[in-house]
Design a protein around this motif. Sequence first.
Motif, PDB file in Angstrom:
ATOM      1  N   THR A  89       0.841  -1.192   0.000  1.00 44.13           N
ATOM      2  CA  THR A  89       0.000   0.000   0.000  1.00 44.13           C
ATOM      3  C   THR A  89       0.879   1.246   0.000  1.00 44.13           C
ATOM      4  O   THR A  89       2.048   1.187   0.371  1.00 44.13           O
ATOM      5  N   GLN A  91       0.456   3.790   1.992  1.00 46.19           N
ATOM      6  CA  GLN A  91       0.617   4.284   3.358  1.00 46.19           C
ATOM      7  C   GLN A  91       1.365   3.310   4.267  1.00 46.19           C
ATOM      8  O   GLN A  91       1.536   3.573   5.447  1.00 46.19           O
ATOM      9  N   GLY A 114      -2.533  -4.957  -4.241  1.00 43.26           N
ATOM     10  CA  GLY A 114      -3.870  -4.387  -4.321  1.00 43.26           C
ATOM     11  C   GLY A 114      -4.238  -3.985  -5.733  1.00 43.26           C
ATOM     12  O   GLY A 114      -3.468  -4.146  -6.678  1.00 43.26           O
ATOM     13  N   GLY A 118      -8.294  -0.068  -3.564  1.00 50.23           N
ATOM     14  CA  GLY A 118      -7.597  -0.727  -2.458  1.00 50.23           C
ATOM     15  C   GLY A 118      -8.169  -2.095  -2.190  1.00 50.23           C
ATOM     16  O   GLY A 118      -8.694  -2.766  -3.067  1.00 50.23           O
ATOM     17  N   GLU A 121     -11.119  -3.496   3.850  1.00 48.25           N
ATOM     18  CA  GLU A 121     -10.448  -3.290   5.134  1.00 48.25           C
ATOM     19  C   GLU A 121     -10.571  -4.505   6.051  1.00 48.25           C
ATOM     20  O   GLU A 121      -9.693  -4.769   6.869  1.00 48.25           O
ATOM     21  N   THR A 124      -7.408  -6.713   5.639  1.00 46.05           N
ATOM     22  CA  THR A 124      -6.172  -6.307   6.309  1.00 46.05           C
ATOM     23  C   THR A 124      -6.287  -6.471   7.821  1.00 46.05           C
ATOM     24  O   THR A 124      -5.300  -6.781   8.487  1.00 46.05           O
ATOM     25  N   GLU A 131       1.362  -3.524   6.465  1.00 50.79           N
ATOM     26  CA  GLU A 131       1.385  -2.891   5.150  1.00 50.79           C
ATOM     27  C   GLU A 131       2.795  -2.438   4.833  1.00 50.79           C
ATOM     28  O   GLU A 131       3.543  -1.998   5.706  1.00 50.79           O
ATOM     29  N   SER A 133       5.210  -0.211   1.907  1.00 49.29           N
ATOM     30  CA  SER A 133       5.278   0.722   0.792  1.00 49.29           C
ATOM     31  C   SER A 133       6.662   0.638   0.177  1.00 49.29           C
ATOM     32  O   SER A 133       7.676   0.598   0.883  1.00 49.29           O
TER      33      SER A 133
END
Length: 137
Positions: A89, A91, A114, A118, A121, A124, A131, A133
């Motif tokens: 992701t 974030q 993803g 997204g 939820e 996750t 997560e 990045s």
Amino acid sequence: MYRFGVVSLFPELVTPVVEFGVVGRAAERGLIALEQSSPREFATDRHRTVDDRPYGGGPGMVLKYEPLRDAVRALRQRLPQGCREFVLTAQGRPFDQALARELAAAPGLLLVCGRYEGIDERFTEAEVPRELSLGGY
């Protein structure tokens, strides 16, 4: 051998990664292996639908919980115990050298890619809460 698992709607885009260059040579030598799973394999309708409106409302479409959950669970069965798991992701925790060292010490890595707006939820929260990045793109 280090084992990578990737859950993606487009596994055919991931396969070439282990066919060329340094990574390809590592795969040829048996140092790494790649396992893949697609949520479409686990969709239950005739159109193999994997997207839906966000649970609880909101704009856009997200990957559905059930096919994604089933794809991850199937892939877990093919990977060694103790693999680290992340959802990719924007974030998430930035990938850096410290994390690279941490992941290198594990027997493998499972990445969930993803799509759309997204991922549901609930996925996750219940399945892969960490997560990651790859940077500020």
